[in-house]
Design a protein around this motif. Sequence first.
Motif, PDB file in Angstrom:
ATOM      1  N   GLU A 100      50.758  13.545  -4.649  1.00  8.09           N
ATOM      2  CA  GLU A 100      50.794  12.921  -5.970  1.00  8.09           C
ATOM      3  C   GLU A 100      50.144  13.817  -7.018  1.00  8.09           C
ATOM      4  O   GLU A 100      50.636  13.948  -8.141  1.00  8.09           O
ATOM      5  CB  GLU A 100      50.097  11.546  -5.929  1.00  8.09           C
ATOM      6  CG  GLU A 100      50.891  10.486  -5.210  1.00  8.09           C
ATOM      7  CD  GLU A 100      50.104   9.183  -5.038  1.00  8.09           C
ATOM      8  OE1 GLU A 100      48.858   9.190  -5.172  1.00  8.09           O
ATOM      9  OE2 GLU A 100      50.755   8.160  -4.755  1.00  8.09           O
ATOM     10  N   SER A 101      49.050  14.449  -6.622  1.00 10.48           N
ATOM     11  CA  SER A 101      48.360  15.354  -7.545  1.00 10.48           C
ATOM     12  C   SER A 101      49.246  16.540  -7.899  1.00 10.48           C
ATOM     13  O   SER A 101      49.349  16.933  -9.072  1.00 10.48           O
ATOM     14  CB  SER A 101      47.051  15.832  -6.915  1.00 10.48           C
ATOM     15  OG  SER A 101      46.425  16.778  -7.743  1.00 10.48           O
ATOM     16  N   LYS A 102      49.905  17.118  -6.910  1.00  6.83           N
ATOM     17  CA  LYS A 102      50.817  18.243  -7.161  1.00  6.83           C
ATOM     18  C   LYS A 102      51.986  17.791  -8.036  1.00  6.83           C
ATOM     19  O   LYS A 102      52.401  18.497  -8.956  1.00  6.83           O
ATOM     20  CB  LYS A 102      51.346  18.822  -5.851  1.00  6.83           C
ATOM     21  CG  LYS A 102      50.320  19.631  -5.095  1.00  6.83           C
ATOM     22  CD  LYS A 102      50.894  20.176  -3.794  1.00  6.83           C
ATOM     23  CE  LYS A 102      49.837  20.914  -3.009  1.00  6.83           C
ATOM     24  NZ  LYS A 102      50.340  21.421  -1.740  1.00  6.83           N
ATOM     25  N   PHE A 103      52.497  16.607  -7.763  1.00  6.80           N
ATOM     26  CA  PHE A 103      53.602  16.075  -8.553  1.00  6.80           C
ATOM     27  C   PHE A 103      53.168  15.885 -10.010  1.00  6.80           C
ATOM     28  O   PHE A 103      53.889  16.249 -10.945  1.00  6.80           O
ATOM     29  CB  PHE A 103      54.092  14.757  -7.948  1.00  6.80           C
ATOM     30  CG  PHE A 103      55.236  14.142  -8.704  1.00  6.80           C
ATOM     31  CD1 PHE A 103      56.499  14.699  -8.640  1.00  6.80           C
ATOM     32  CD2 PHE A 103      55.035  13.008  -9.483  1.00  6.80           C
ATOM     33  CE1 PHE A 103      57.545  14.138  -9.329  1.00  6.80           C
ATOM     34  CE2 PHE A 103      56.097  12.435 -10.183  1.00  6.80           C
ATOM     35  CZ  PHE A 103      57.357  13.003 -10.104  1.00  6.80           C
ATOM     36  N   ASP A 104      51.975  15.312 -10.199  1.00  5.47           N
ATOM     37  CA  ASP A 104      51.456  15.115 -11.562  1.00  5.47           C
ATOM     38  C   ASP A 104      51.268  16.450 -12.269  1.00  5.47           C
ATOM     39  O   ASP A 104      51.568  16.568 -13.466  1.00  5.47           O
ATOM     40  CB  ASP A 104      50.135  14.350 -11.517  1.00  5.47           C
ATOM     41  CG  ASP A 104      50.309  12.896 -11.127  1.00  5.47           C
ATOM     42  OD1 ASP A 104      51.444  12.389 -11.211  1.00  5.47           O
ATOM     43  OD2 ASP A 104      49.317  12.265 -10.715  1.00  5.47           O
ATOM     44  N   THR A 105      50.808  17.467 -11.526  1.00  3.16           N
ATOM     45  CA  THR A 105      50.640  18.795 -12.117  1.00  3.16           C
ATOM     46  C   THR A 105      51.969  19.381 -12.533  1.00  3.16           C
ATOM     47  O   THR A 105      52.129  19.920 -13.642  1.00  3.16           O
ATOM     48  CB  THR A 105      49.942  19.744 -11.114  1.00  3.16           C
ATOM     49  OG1 THR A 105      48.691  19.189 -10.732  1.00  3.16           O
ATOM     50  CG2 THR A 105      49.723  21.126 -11.711  1.00  3.16           C
ATOM     51  N   LEU A 106      52.963  19.243 -11.686  1.00  6.31           N
ATOM     52  CA  LEU A 106      54.297  19.763 -12.014  1.00  6.31           C
ATOM     53  C   LEU A 106      54.919  18.983 -13.183  1.00  6.31           C
ATOM     54  O   LEU A 106      55.588  19.572 -14.049  1.00  6.31           O
ATOM     55  CB  LEU A 106      55.226  19.684 -10.783  1.00  6.31           C
ATOM     56  CG  LEU A 106      54.937  20.651  -9.653  1.00  6.31           C
ATOM     57  CD1 LEU A 106      55.812  20.312  -8.450  1.00  6.31           C
ATOM     58  CD2 LEU A 106      55.179  22.071 -10.106  1.00  6.31           C
ATOM     59  N   LYS A 107      54.692  17.711 -13.229  1.00  6.07           N
ATOM     60  CA  LYS A 107      55.246  16.875 -14.270  1.00  6.07           C
ATOM     61  C   LYS A 107      54.604  17.210 -15.633  1.00  6.07           C
ATOM     62  O   LYS A 107      55.265  17.160 -16.669  1.00  6.07           O
ATOM     63  CB  LYS A 107      55.000  15.396 -13.926  1.00  6.07           C
ATOM     64  CG  LYS A 107      55.832  14.437 -14.729  1.00  6.07           C
ATOM     65  CD  LYS A 107      55.844  13.033 -14.141  1.00  6.07           C
ATOM     66  CE  LYS A 107      54.532  12.351 -14.399  1.00  6.07           C
ATOM     67  NZ  LYS A 107      54.578  10.898 -14.061  1.00  6.07           N
ATOM     68  N   ALA A 108      53.366  17.586 -15.605  1.00 11.30           N
ATOM     69  CA  ALA A 108      52.646  17.919 -16.832  1.00 11.30           C
ATOM     70  C   ALA A 108      53.073  19.256 -17.421  1.00 11.30           C
ATOM     71  O   ALA A 108      52.848  19.523 -18.605  1.00 11.30           O
ATOM     72  CB  ALA A 108      51.152  17.927 -16.587  1.00 11.30           C
ATOM     73  N   GLN A 109      53.678  20.099 -16.668  1.00 12.77           N
ATOM     74  CA  GLN A 109      54.059  21.436 -17.155  1.00 12.77           C
ATOM     75  C   GLN A 109      55.272  21.404 -18.017  1.00 12.77           C
ATOM     76  O   GLN A 109      56.182  20.877 -18.129  1.00 12.77           O
ATOM     77  CB  GLN A 109      54.292  22.397 -15.990  1.00 12.77           C
ATOM     78  CG  GLN A 109      53.028  22.699 -15.242  1.00 12.77           C
ATOM     79  CD  GLN A 109      53.287  23.599 -14.029  1.00 12.77           C
ATOM     80  OE1 GLN A 109      54.403  23.861 -13.646  1.00 12.77           O
ATOM     81  NE2 GLN A 109      52.206  24.061 -13.407  1.00 12.77           N
TER      82      GLN A 109
END
Length: 88
Positions: free
Chosen positions: A79-88
């Motif tokens: 989820e953290s990686k997904f949130d990071t990718l989504k924020a980019q």
Amino acid sequence: MTEAFDTHAAYLELTEDGRFTPEQAEVMLALVRSAVTANVATKTDIELVQKGLEVLEIRLVVQSETMESKFDYKLKAMESKFDTLKAQ
């Protein structure tokens, strides 16, 4: 619950009318008694099985909790990686 085997009644039935001699009836009943008691679980046997099942239950609970913790950790990391990718 099973009924107790009445050896006296069986002895009388076997020796009735001379079908078996008293000695033959005694041998027959001794064999039957051994066969019946050899396959009967004692109270101690049952207690040992119960304790074994309790230990297995505890182990399964611990294993499932461990797996759940690992799953939660990996899910949060994803989820953290997904949130990071989504924020980019």
